[in-house]
Design a protein around this motif. Structure first.
Motif, short mmCIF file in Angstrom:
data_model
loop_
_atom_site.label_atom_id
_atom_site.label_comp_id
_atom_site.label_asym_id
_atom_site.label_seq_id
_atom_site.Cartn_x
_atom_site.Cartn_y
_atom_site.Cartn_z
N THR A 832 -8.29 -5.32 -18.71
CA THR A 832 -8.68 -5.35 -17.37
C THR A 832 -9.25 -4.01 -16.93
N ALA A 833 -9.94 -4.14 -15.78
CA ALA A 833 -10.24 -2.68 -15.19
C ALA A 833 -9.30 -2.12 -14.23
N GLU A 877 -9.32 -7.69 -12.28
CA GLU A 877 -10.72 -7.38 -12.43
C GLU A 877 -11.48 -7.07 -13.51
N TYR A 878 -12.25 -7.44 -13.79
CA TYR A 878 -13.18 -7.03 -14.94
C TYR A 878 -14.74 -6.54 -14.59
N GLN A 912 -13.46 -15.11 -8.78
CA GLN A 912 -14.53 -14.71 -7.94
C GLN A 912 -15.54 -13.79 -8.51
N LEU A 913 -16.92 -14.10 -8.57
CA LEU A 913 -17.77 -13.11 -9.00
C LEU A 913 -18.44 -12.20 -7.72
N ASP A 914 -18.12 -11.00 -7.81
CA ASP A 914 -18.79 -9.99 -6.69
C ASP A 914 -18.22 -10.74 -5.23
N LEU A 964 -15.99 -9.22 -11.91
CA LEU A 964 -15.11 -10.65 -11.82
C LEU A 964 -13.50 -10.53 -11.71
N LYS A 965 -13.25 -11.41 -10.56
CA LYS A 965 -11.99 -11.38 -10.39
C LYS A 965 -10.99 -12.63 -10.74
#
Length: 998
Positions: A832-833, A877-878, A912-914, A964-965
């Motif tokens: 992950t980030a 998040e990624y 969720q994407l963005d 991406l979350k």
């Protein structure tokens, strides 16, 4: 026997590895060097005597004999074992070890009174113990070390805990683990202690015991003839060995072998022997009221196993079982299933019917245990298959009865107690499997269960208060030694284990079993982790020749390479072990590695053989020969296991495992199908065969895989992306027959790097692999770059179009994250980030779980009441980057956990994407009551594949950086891998390898 140089060398290599041996997961109070305060067990060739009183439990006296023998195993000095009634009987000039049970041993009560020892930490508790040095415990005795149990098993466990720390493995007989030798033994004055275990009844179930366990036991514990009624070999000699092993592992409960056996009938000493040892007996989910059904019923009762038509005979049969078990410590299984471990026959009325049966069972127990409060008699109702449906349908039992929830037979627990079920006085438990007979396939040959998976599922049981009874179906027991001990160790004290240290169980286990240092033990942990990971990806019994992709992502080659590296690591370790340690390492690690690797490679080579034959490649024949060699080697490995140690474990690898065609075991091992081509006949298209990576096709000539028509297909093509994690492509140049030829490879561009520009093919060298790559991506223009590669041999020419897609210049230098390559972005979930907690929960890595690297799950688990609406829970998040506007499908690879939180709590997560709309995935359907959910079953169901995938799609995604979350909705969701498909994802078993991270 004199030491030869050959025997001495490995001993010297490992001399530095001698360590303090500890109980797995437990603090130690044993030392091997004296100090001013240490208590001597053995010193200067003298041993402290062991004192007991004759009024203690027989099982305590029996274990004390083991305890004394263990001290001799370690030091060569046998302690005196003395029953005393007064201090006059204490051996002269000694500092004794005094062993006994609080409130049972008059000697211990005398010591407690004399020393004013505080025993409140164990008094009245279940299976607790303390050990410590005390002063003036008896007249004339200056000092003693006491081992005091709260009940008989507390005392037994106190002694076995010290034995393990001395250097005696629980598996000293069952896996031939050598005892670590020490000249001297000492105990720290403060000693060790343990409170009540996490799980009250911690047990194993011997099951599916034919052909292996029965054949072995018949040879080792009988004269070739089994019991009078059933010809069973499981007599008191066998069970004595098993009971000792169980107690040494801190277990206390057994469901005995059942198929073709009857515990209490096969040997009349079995039942009293269990009680003598201190083992609690039970019977399986289909054997009510302590009777071995169907064997005993078919032999000693009359009429059908049908309570509707034969109630009186069945009731009498159960009464006899209860009366027979009354003198002994037992947990009574209640309820009823139909004949042959099938549902009851009264379809449509089973809830009311079974309710009446259990009311009758309650009455018969009340009558048999006349004067005893029936709520104090341990009883368990196993909610197995359709019985779970009855419970969901409204059938209830008395509060004091334990609800035993099963897994799906494949390690995924069906359900944990809901909030309102956690206050039941009888509590709940789990019936779990590391061996199984049934759909979609049996798995009972080799170890294939991951300890991180067992931990994850059973830690949920602890969190949900399902801690009254744990039973593990261990099949033949071997080769599941390590996993069995972990299950029992976790039940003994779950508080010592967490996701970050669970791997240390195997490390400590390896140190104990093989007397090695921590660095070497970490290597064994890696070997074991990879072994069980590879086998858990898909049970060996479910493997076929096309399980792993033969053409995409080099998946099959990667699996072979991983097996080869694992074999090399295990072999290197085996070869440097002392000879006396090699048999145990062979059983516990090396044979499973060798046999599993051989098995896995056999199937992959069979797939490669068939593929090459379809491509008219002469190399198919050598691969077919290799399959035949591996098939025979399988039996060689079995024979090696059976003949070591003068045949001690003969038959223990009898289980067939090759050639499954439905759920049941094959009657003999059958080699997978292979195909040969005529080695003296030339292929119609000529001498040369060209097979590019990523295609089932071959050129020149026709092949059904070249294009949809299968004929008149265009020349082959392949592409390479600048950010593809695999930075080259290969082309196989092979023989199409017996004619030797030379070939050349050329390209029309200079930026293309070709590993070899020429080669020779012959009957001795039937093919050569040519690698193609980009020499310097900076020399290419942005976007697609085309090249033509020409393969020429005699009159045969094949032209291959190669496209190199250069996107490096369009990636911002400031971007940090995963980059699209090959039409996708593949991410291991743990990488992950950012990781954000909510209400003390966050996504936590579970190292080692799953098919590739690990998995992440919300932690701490908490109760099932902890959940969130989409977008409000903890998230990770990624960061990712794509190069073209696209529709993005996010494929999430999830462990196949079931909806175990209850009927109103399906497993789910959100993404969720963005800043686009949050999407939720309720990916796991509910099955019908007592049944598995849709998609579970079959040789390609999600339980066979050991993965569930969930797809979420976002349309019109622009090129560039995105985030991406992943949000928690429900606990117990385990995400292993995330693949963002931008149009290039290809079929494979494990999913694409992880993308480049910049």
């Amino acid at each position: 026997m004199a030491w030869t140089t050959t025997r001495l060398l490995p001993y010297l290599l490992f001399a530095a590895f001698v360590l303090k041996v500890q109980g797995l997961g437990q603090p130690t109070c044993v030392v091997f060097q004296p100090s001013d305060s240490s208590f001597p067990v053995v010193s200067n060739g003298n041993s402290a005597p062991i004192l007991l009183s004759s009024d203690d439990w027989p099982g305590v006296h029996r274990t004390a004999s083991d305890f004394a023998a263990d001290i001799e195993r370690v030091t060569g000095v046998m302690p005196q074992l003395v029953n005393i009634t007064s201090s006059d009987q204490v051996p002269n000039s000694s500092k004794p070890i005094i062993v006994g049970t609080l409130g049972r041993s008059s000697l211990i009560d005398q010591v407690v009174n004399a020393t004013k020892l505080n025993v409140s930490s164990i008094e009245g508790l279940w299976e607790a113990f303390l050990t410590t040095e005390v002063s003036n415990p008896l007249p004339g005795v200056e000092s003693a070390f006491v081992v005091i149990g709260s009940n008989k098993r507390g005392t037994i466990f106190g002694m076995y805990d010290l034995s393990e720390q001395f250097g005696v493995s629980p598996w000293y007989w069952w896996a031939d683990v050598p005892t670590t030798k020490h000249d001297e033994l000492f105990l720290t004055p403060s000693g060790c202690s343990h409170g009540p275990p996490t799980v009250q009844y911690r047990g194993i179930f011997l099951n599916d015991e034919q052909p292996t366990l029965q054949n072995w036991a018949m040879e080792k514990f009988t004269n070739g003839t089994g019991s009078f009624y059933f010809n069973s070999p499981f007599n008191h000699l066998f069970y004595g060995k098993l009971f000792e092993l169980l107690l040494r592992m801190k277990g206390n409960y057994i469901w005995p072998a059942m198929w073709g056996s009857a515990f209490a009938i096969d040997d009349t000493q079995n039942q009293p022997l269990a009680d003598y040892y201190g083992v609690v007996m039970g019977t399986s989910h289909q054997e009510p009221i302590m009777r071995s059904t169907p064997n005993e019923f078919n032999k000693f009762s009359t009429g059908p196993w049908n309570y509707h038509t034969n109630k009186d005979n069945i009731y009498k049969y159960w009464v006899e079982g209860a009366e027979r078990a009354k003198p002994y410590e037992s947990v009574f299984t209640i309820g009823m299933r139909g004949a042959g471990d099938l549902p009851l026959e009264q379809q449509g009325q089973n809830i009311a019917f079974l309710e009446g049966i259990m009311a009758d069972q309650k009455q018969l127990l009340t009558d048999v245990f006349n004067g005893t409060n029936i709520s104090t008699i341990p009883q368990v109702w196993v909610l197995y298959t359709e019985v779970e449906g009855y419970y969901i349908g409204g059938l209830r039992v008395d509060d004091y009865v334990t609800l035993l929830w099963p897994d799906d037979n494949w390690g995924n627990v069906h359900r944990y107690p809901t909030l309102d079920e956690r206050t039941r006085s009888g509590g709940a438990g789990v019936y779990y499997h590391v061996d199984f007979v049934g759909p979609p396939r049996n798995y009972k040959w080799i170890t294939s269960s991951q300890i991180p998976k067992i931990y994850e599922q059973m830690s949920l049981a602890v969190d949900r208060n399902a801690t009254r009874v744990w039973v593990l179906n261990v099949g033949d027991l071997k080769p599941y030694e390590r996993e069995t001990e972990f299950f029992l160790t976790l039940g003994w004290n779950s508080s010592r284990w967490n996701p970050d240290n669970v791997h240390s169980f195997v490390t400590s286990w390896a140190q104990r079993e093989f007397n090695i240092d921590s660095t070497s033990a970490e290597s064994i942990t890696e070997i074991v982790g990879n072994l069980t990971r590879f086998n858990a990806r898909r049970k060996p019994e479910l493997l076929n020749s096309t399980t792993y992709s033969l053409v995409n992502y080099r998946e099959a080659e990667s699996v072979i390479d991983a097996w080869d590296k694992l074999v090399d690591a295990s072999t290197a370790f085996y070869n440097k072990l002392p000879s006396e340690t090699q048999p145990s390492f062979f059983q516990l690690v090396h044979h499973p590695v060798l046999a599993s690797s051989n098995f896995g490679k056999l199937y992959i080579y069979a797939g490669m053989n068939n593929l090459r034959a379809s491509q008219a490649r002469l190399s198919a024949n050598a691969l077919g020969d290799q399959v035949e060699e591996l098939f025979e080697k399988d039996f060689d490995l079995e024979t090696q296991y059976h003949t070591m140690l003068d045949g001690k474990w003969d038959h223990m690898m009898d289980q067939t495992h090759l050639g499954y065609v439905y759920f049941q075991q094959p009657m003999t091992n059958v080699m997978p199908q292979i195909t040969k081509v005529q080695k003296r006949k030339e292929a119609l298209a000529g001498v040369m065969r060209i097979s590019p990576e990523g295609s089932f096709g071959a050129w020149p000539g026709d092949n059904k895989f070249q294009c949809s028509d299968g004929y008149n297909c265009p020349p082959p093509s392949m592409s390479l992306d600048a950010f593809d994690p695999i930075q080259d492509r290969y082309v196989d140049v092979g023989a199409g027959g017996p004619t030797p030829f030379d070939f050349t490879v050329s390209a029309n561009v200079t930026w293309l790097k070709i590993s070899d520009t020429s080669g020779s093919i012959s009957l001795d060298n039937t093919e050569k692999r040519i690698f193609v790559s980009v020499a310097d991506w900076s020399k290419l223009k942005t976007g697609p770059n085309a090249a033509l590669i020409k393969f020429t041999a005699k009159d045969s020419v094949v032209q291959l179009t190669f496209t190199a897609i250069n996107t490096r210049s369009t990636l911002p230098s400031t971007f940090k994250g995963f980059v699209e390559g090959g039409g996708l972005i593949s991410i291991e979930a743990a990488h992950t980030a950012r990781n954000t907690s909510v209400d003390g929960l966050l996504w936590h890595n579970l190292p080692g779980i799953g098919r590739t690297v690990s998995g992440i799950t919300p932690w701490p688990r908490g109760g099932s009441e902890v959940n969130f609406t989409a977008g409000t829970g903890p998230w990770v998040e990624y960061d990712l980057y794509n190069f073209n506007p696209t529709n993005m499908t996010v494929v999430t690879f999830i462990s196949p956990s079931l909806n175990a939180n209850g009927p109103d709590r399906p497993l789910a997560f959100a993404m969720q994407l963005d800043d686009k709309a949050i999407q939720s995935s309720y990916y796991m359907p509910f099955g019908d009551p007592g049944a598995e959910p849709a998609g579970w079953d079959g040789p390609d169901g999600f339980v066979a594949n050991s993965i569930v995938t969930a797809n979420l799609t976002w349309s019109g995604v622009s090129a560039g950086k995105h985030t991406l979350k992943l949000f928690m909705i429900e606990p117990a969701v385990i995400v292993q891998k995330i693949v963002i498909d931008t149009g290039g994802m290809k079929s494979s078993y494990l999913g694409p390898p992880e993308s480049m991270l910049v």
